[in-house]
Design an enzyme around this catalytic site. Structure first.
Site, PDB file in Angstrom:
ATOM      1  N   ASP A 175      47.912 -44.059  30.011  1.00 37.52           N
ATOM      2  CA  ASP A 175      48.369 -44.646  29.075  1.00 37.52           C
ATOM      3  C   ASP A 175      46.275 -45.281  27.277  1.00 37.52           C
ATOM      4  O   ASP A 175      46.397 -45.324  27.119  1.00 37.52           O
ATOM      5  CB  ASP A 175      47.659 -46.348  29.507  1.00 37.52           C
ATOM      6  CG  ASP A 175      48.201 -46.307  31.015  1.00 37.52           C
ATOM      7  OD1 ASP A 175      49.285 -45.895  31.042  1.00 37.52           O
ATOM      8  OD2 ASP A 175      47.905 -47.006  31.936  1.00 37.52           O
ATOM      9  N   GLU A 231      56.728 -51.650  26.994  1.00 40.46           N
ATOM     10  CA  GLU A 231      55.754 -51.950  26.748  1.00 40.46           C
ATOM     11  C   GLU A 231      54.873 -51.201  26.090  1.00 40.46           C
ATOM     12  O   GLU A 231      55.739 -51.164  24.650  1.00 40.46           O
ATOM     13  CB  GLU A 231      55.331 -51.827  28.354  1.00 40.46           C
ATOM     14  CG  GLU A 231      55.579 -50.734  28.842  1.00 40.46           C
ATOM     15  CD  GLU A 231      55.317 -50.581  30.286  1.00 40.46           C
ATOM     16  OE1 GLU A 231      55.391 -51.427  31.028  1.00 40.46           O
ATOM     17  OE2 GLU A 231      55.467 -49.089  31.620  1.00 40.46           O
TER      18      GLU A 231
END
Length: 582
Positions: free
Chosen positions: A71, A247
Site C-alpha cells: 500500500d 479503494e
C-alpha cells in the site's frame, strides 16, 4: 514535535508489566541468568531470478522494497521524496522512507512510534494501521500523513510535520468513517479528503460494492467540514459490471483538470488501478476509456518470474520530470504462495495523453527497470536499502538498531537491550500464539530462497522458558524453533501452529524434538527454497543438522493463512511457553 528515538518508558512499564527495563544500560537491572542473548544474525537472499538477470549500469531491480511493504503512497518536496507503507499491527506504525531519486532509499523508521498514542497491543497482525496517504502542502510547508487505525478506537487519523526526518506530531482523530483516506491540496490552498466507504444505508447492490467519498478539509482546525461529504464514484468504473472494492483513492491536478486514481478489483488476483477525470475536485468524475491503467490479471498463471496482484498505486513526478507510480504487487513462489507478502514496486508513467498509463503495466512486469536520467544505483551501499540478492549481517553492536527490525503489537524497546555481549531479550509471559505483544524481534522475509541464522546463548530454567527463532505469518500460522526444558534436560523443539480453517482454533503440532547439550552457544537457522522450509542447528558453528525434515511454507502464505502481511522471521523468547515435550 515529539522525537522518534525516545521510548516512553513509564508507559511501557505499565503496559507490559516488565521488571525495571530501559534501553539505557546504565539504568537497567542485571538480566536474569536465563535471559537469552543473541550475538549475531545473518540474512542471505538468493533468488534465482536475480542471478539470471544481472544489472547494467543504468538499471535497477523491481520491487524497490522487498518483503511486506504494501500500500505505498508517495510525495515530493523539492528533490526530496518520502514514501509510506502499511504496517498493520507491526510497531512502529507506518514505515517511512526517503529518496532523492526514486531508486536509492533510506529507512526513516515509523511515523507512529509513540505507544501512548498508537497501541495495537491486542490487535490481529493484519489489523492495526493500513493504507496510509502522504502529501506535502506547499501552502503551509507541511507534510500530512493520513491513515486508518484499527486499534485503540482511533479510526481515521492525520499527523503532521515540517520535516519527516525529525518526527511527527500527535495523531488527530478525524470525524468520518471508511478506510484508505488521502488528502489533496489544490492550487488555491483548499484541501480535500477522499476515502473508500460503504454505500449509503440500504443502497448496497452486491458483495464488495463500495464508493469513493470526498470531504472538504479545514487546514486550520485539521478536521473535515461537516456536511461537505459526497459520493464521487459509486461502485467503480462501470457499476453494471459489479466491480468490487473501489479503494485507495488519490486526486491529482494536471493542466487545470482533476484526476482521481483508485484501486479496483480487490487486493488479490483481480487487482487493478483505474483513473477518472473531472473539471472539479468534487466531480463529476468520468472514467477513462483505457481503464485499467495497471493490472496483471490477464496473463497465464504459469508465466515465468510472475509478478501479480498489481494495484493500490500513487503517482509522483520524478527527477527527470517524468511521472512514476509506486504500487503493491506480489512475487509468488512455485506453489503460487505469497510468503514475501505484498511488496512495493515502481514503474514510469506515460502522461503525454489525456490520462496517465503505467508503462509496461499492462504486460507482464519485468524484473529490471531503466533508472531516471542522471541517477546512480547505490542500493545496498552508503546506508541505502539493498534490493535484489543481498546478505545482511547484524551483530547488535551499533548504538541504534536498524529500523528493519520491528516489534509486533508494541515497541521492540520494551524487551530488547543491546549489551557488549549481544542482544538480550527479556521474555514476556505471552507466547507467539497470543493476541498480545510478544518478546520477538522481527525481520521481514524478502526472498523466496533465503537463510536466516543466529547465534544464541541460553540456559532455560523451566518448561515455561523458551528461546529461539520463529517463522511467523500470524498468531495462528507460524513455526517455532527453539530451546526449552523437560525435567533436567534441555530440548530443541520444532512446533507448527496452524488453523484447519481461518475461524477455527489453533492446532499445535510438535514436528520434532531433540535433546541438546548447552555447554556453549548454539546456532539456529531457518532456510527456504520456495515453499520448502527447513529448520536446523549447529553447535560447532559449521555443520548444521536439520530437525524435522522439510516442511511446507503454506501456512506462511497470505492465500492460506489469510490477512495482508508477508512472513516475518523472528528472534523469540517467552516465559510462558506451552510446548510440552513428550
Amino acid at each position: 514535535m515529539k522525537k522518534t528515538s525516545i521510548p516512553v518508558i513509564t508507559a511501557l512499564l505499565g503496559l507490559f508489566a516488565l521488571v525495571g527495563f530501559d534501553t539505557n544500560e546504565n539504568y537497567a537491572p542485571p538480566a536474569p541468568k536465563n535471559t537469552p542473548i543473541f550475538t549475531k544474525v545473518t540474512y542471505e537472499g538468493n533468488d534465482q531470478v536475480y542471478n539470471e538477470y544481472t544489472l547494467k549500469e543504468d538499471e535497477f531491480f523491481n520491487p524497490i522494497l522487498q518483503g511486506c511493504y504494501p500500500d505505498p503512497a508517495i510525495t515530493r518536496k523539492g528533490d526530496d521524496y518520502y514514501m509510506v507503507c502499511s504496517s498493520f499491527a507491526m510497531f512502529p506504525g507506518v514505515p517511512i522512507f526517503h529518496s532523492k531519486d526514486l531508486v536509492n532509499w533510506t529507512d526513516l523508521g515509523g511515523v507512529l512510534d509513540d505507544i501512548t498514542e498508537f497501541n495495537p497491543h491486542d490487535t490481529g497482525i493484519s489489523q492495526g494501521v493500513y493504507a496510509p496517504g502522504i502529501t506535502y502542502n506547499p501552502h503551509n510547508d507541511t507534510f500530512y500523513m493520513i491513515v486508518t487505525a484499527f486499534s485503540g478506537g482511533l479510526g481515521n487519523i492525520i499527523v503532521k510535520t515540517k520535516d519527516p526526518k525529525k518526527g511527527w506530531g500527535s495523531p488527530i482523530k478525524l470525524d468520518f468513517g471508511g478506510i484508505d483516506p488521502s488528502i489533496f491540496f489544490d492550487d488555491d490552498g483548499k484541501a480535500y479528503v477522499v476515502h473508500n466507504d460503504a454505500p449509503d444505508k440500504g443502497k448496497e447492490l452486491y458483495n464488495g460494492h463500495r464508493v469513493i467519498k470526498i470531504w472538504e478539509y479545514d487546514t486550520e482546525k485539521d478536521q473535515v467540514i461537516k456536511g461537505t461529504d459526497q459520493i464521487i464514484v459509486d461502485g467503480g468504473v462501470d457499476i453494471t459490471q459489479k466491480p468490487i472494492w473501489i479503494e485507495a483513492p488519490h486526486i491529482y491536478k494536471k493542466d487545470g483538470k482533476y484526476f482521481l486514481m483508485c484501486a479496483e478489483g480487490g487486493t488479490g488476483d483481480w487487482h487493478s488501478e483505474v483513473v477518472f477525470k473531472s473539471d472539479s475536485p468534487k466531480g463529476p468524475y468520468i472514467p477513462a476509456h483505457s481503464n485499467p491503467i495497471l493490472t496483471q490479471r490477464y496473463f497465464p498463471k504459469d508465466r515465468e518470474n510472475k509478478v501479480d496482484w498489481a494495484g493500490h498505486a500513487d503517482l509522483v513526478k520524478g527527477p527527470d520530470d517524468q511521472y512514476y507510480g509506486v504500487f503493491l504487487a506480489i512475487r509468488p513462489n512455485e506453489e503460487n504462495r505469497v510468503n514475501t507478502g505484498r511488496e512495493t514496486f515502481i514503474l514510469p508513467v506515460d502522461w503525454s495523453g489525456e490520462f496517465p498509463v503505467f508503462e509496461n503495466g499492462l504486460v507482464p512486469i519485468e524484473i529490471k527497470l531503466k533508472m531516471p536520467k542522471g541517477v546512480t544505483n547505490k542500493t545496498g551501499q552508503d546506508g541505502y536499502l539493498p534490493n535484489g540478492n543481498f546478505t545482511y549481517e547484524e551483530n547488535f553492536s551499533s548504538d541504534n538498531l536498524d529500523f528493519r527490525w520491528i516489534g509486533l503489537r508494541g515497541p521492540r524497546e520494551a524487551f530488547i537491550k543491546q549489551t557488549k555481549k549481544g542482544l538480550e531479550i527479556t521474555p514476556f509471559t505471552s507466547n507467539i500464539k497470543e493476541l498480545k505483544p510478544t518478546s520477538t524481534l522481527f525481520y521481514r522475509q524478502q526472498h523466496k530462497t533465503f537463510s536466516f541464522y543466529t547465534t544464541l546463548h541460553y540456559q532455560p530454567k523451566s518448561e515455561k522458558d523458551m528461546a529461539g527463532v520463529t517463522a511467523y505469518q500470524n498468531e495462528g500460522s507460524n513455526y517455532v524453533f527453539g530451546i526449552t526444558k523437560k525435567g533436567s534436560e534441555n530440548y530443541l523443539v520444532l512446533q507448527k501452529n496452524s488453523k484447519p480453517n481461518r475461524r477455527g482454533k489453533i492446532v499445535s503440532e510438535i514436528v520434532a524434538t531433540e535433546p541438546i547439550g548447552l555447554d556453549g552457544p548454539i546456532d539456529l537457522k531457518i532456510s527456504a527454497e520456495g515453499d520448502k522450509y527447513q529448520f536446523s542447528y549447529a553447535v560447532n558453528r559449521s555443520d548444521f543438522k536439520i530437525v524435522g525434515g522439510t516442511v511446507s511454507g503454506d501456512i506462511l502464505s497470505t492465500d492460506v493463512a489469510g490477512g495482508f502481511t508477508g512472513a516475518l522471521l523472528g528472534l523469540y523468547a517467552t516465559s510462558g511457553n506451552d510446548i510440552i515435550v513428550e
